[in-house]
Design a protein around this motif. Structure first.
Motif, PDB file in Angstrom:
ATOM      1  N   ALA A 256       0.641  -1.021   0.554  1.00  0.00           N
ATOM      2  CA  ALA A 256      -0.239  -0.425   0.349  1.00  0.00           C
ATOM      3  C   ALA A 256       0.676   1.325   0.060  1.00  0.00           C
ATOM      4  O   ALA A 256       0.388   1.921  -0.567  1.00  0.00           O
ATOM      5  CB  ALA A 256      -0.997  -0.076   1.160  1.00  0.00           C
ATOM      6  N   ALA A 257       2.259   0.940   0.675  1.00  0.00           N
ATOM      7  CA  ALA A 257       2.797   2.152   0.631  1.00  0.00           C
ATOM      8  C   ALA A 257       3.675   2.413  -0.968  1.00  0.00           C
ATOM      9  O   ALA A 257       3.225   3.583  -1.109  1.00  0.00           O
ATOM     10  CB  ALA A 257       3.931   1.863   1.676  1.00  0.00           C
ATOM     11  N   GLY A 258       4.475   1.535  -0.759  1.00  0.00           N
ATOM     12  CA  GLY A 258       4.859   1.844  -2.520  1.00  0.00           C
ATOM     13  C   GLY A 258       3.980   1.961  -3.648  1.00  0.00           C
ATOM     14  O   GLY A 258       4.076   3.329  -3.872  1.00  0.00           O
ATOM     15  N   VAL A 259       2.979   1.549  -3.613  1.00  0.00           N
ATOM     16  CA  VAL A 259       1.334   1.913  -4.451  1.00  0.00           C
ATOM     17  C   VAL A 259       1.378   3.768  -4.448  1.00  0.00           C
ATOM     18  O   VAL A 259       1.236   4.723  -5.255  1.00  0.00           O
ATOM     19  CB  VAL A 259       0.430   1.566  -4.675  1.00  0.00           C
ATOM     20  CG1 VAL A 259      -0.631   2.062  -5.811  1.00  0.00           C
ATOM     21  CG2 VAL A 259       0.782   0.093  -4.878  1.00  0.00           C
ATOM     22  N   ALA A 260       1.306   3.931  -3.143  1.00  0.00           N
ATOM     23  CA  ALA A 260       1.008   5.360  -2.385  1.00  0.00           C
ATOM     24  C   ALA A 260       2.269   6.432  -3.075  1.00  0.00           C
ATOM     25  O   ALA A 260       1.447   7.614  -3.188  1.00  0.00           O
ATOM     26  CB  ALA A 260       0.699   5.404  -1.384  1.00  0.00           C
TER      27      ALA A 260
END
Length: 210
Positions: free
Chosen positions: A128-132
């Motif tokens: 989730a953090a990487g996509v964000a």
């Protein structure tokens, strides 16, 4: 839209560099059966943050601005396109996060279900953090690859290295140092919130610029 984005990524073959790098890292991490699985989950989850960011940028940049505009017209709404991009990357990363969990279960036999759950939560949070991070650093907002690289590296450095950002770093430190599960769950909540804010902010910035 999800099928289209997955086909676009597959056809571009831009997934190969992060995939190969990730597999090589896993082959080094999980080769020693005597190592504890929980700290290794922290390392592979942190690496998956970079992979998810890379895949997001690669998928967005696989379309030129004209083609992306055509895609948006066919989709009807910008939110549909953004949701398709996020979902496609999540599907790819879901397959990637299964690899270290299964690998650890085969090589590091005997670890508890709690450790496996912590590893799963950490990998989901890091995806989730990487996509964000990848969404605003992609061609959606930054037209030049140089700006994309600098912005992505800076933001990845913040979430991976800054202790005061309650997303990835505290969670990974908890895994590496056998910290409490509450810290891992907090990392998941932070990753999901960061993704929601990033998607909404990116969509708002695109509409305002247009």
């Amino acid at each position: 839209m999800i099928r289209y984005q997955l086909a676009l990524l597959a056809h571009s073959q831009r997934y190969l560099p992060p995939l190969l790098a990730y597999v090589i890292l896993l082959s080094v991490l999980y080769s020693d059966a005597g190592s504890e699985a929980r700290p290794l989950f922290g390392v592979s989850a942190g690496a998956l943050t970079v992979v998810a960011c890379w895949l997001t940028i690669a998928l967005v940049d696989a379309e030129d601005p004209v083609q992306r505009l055509i895609t948006q017209v066919h989709a009807g709404r910008l939110s549909t396109v953004l949701s398709g991009i996020v979902a496609a990357v999540v599907v790819c990363c879901a397959a990637l996060m299964v690899v270290p969990l299964v690998w650890a279960a085969l090589v590091h036999s005997g670890f508890s279900t709690d450790v496996l759950v912590d590893g799963l939560i950490a990998h989901v949070a890091c995806v989730a953090a990487g996509v964000a991070i990848g969404l605003p650093c992609s061609r959606l907002l930054l037209p030049r690859i140089g700006y994309t690289v600098l912005a992505a590296l800076a933001l990845l450095g913040v979430v991976l290295l800054a202790k005061w950002v309650p997303v990835v770093n505290p969670m990974l430190r908890a895994l590496l140092n056998h910290g409490a599960r509450s810290t891992v769950v907090l990392g998941l909540a932070g990753g999901v919130v960061l993704l929601a804010v990033s998607a909404a902010g990116t969509g708002w910035a695109i509409r305002r610029r247009g």
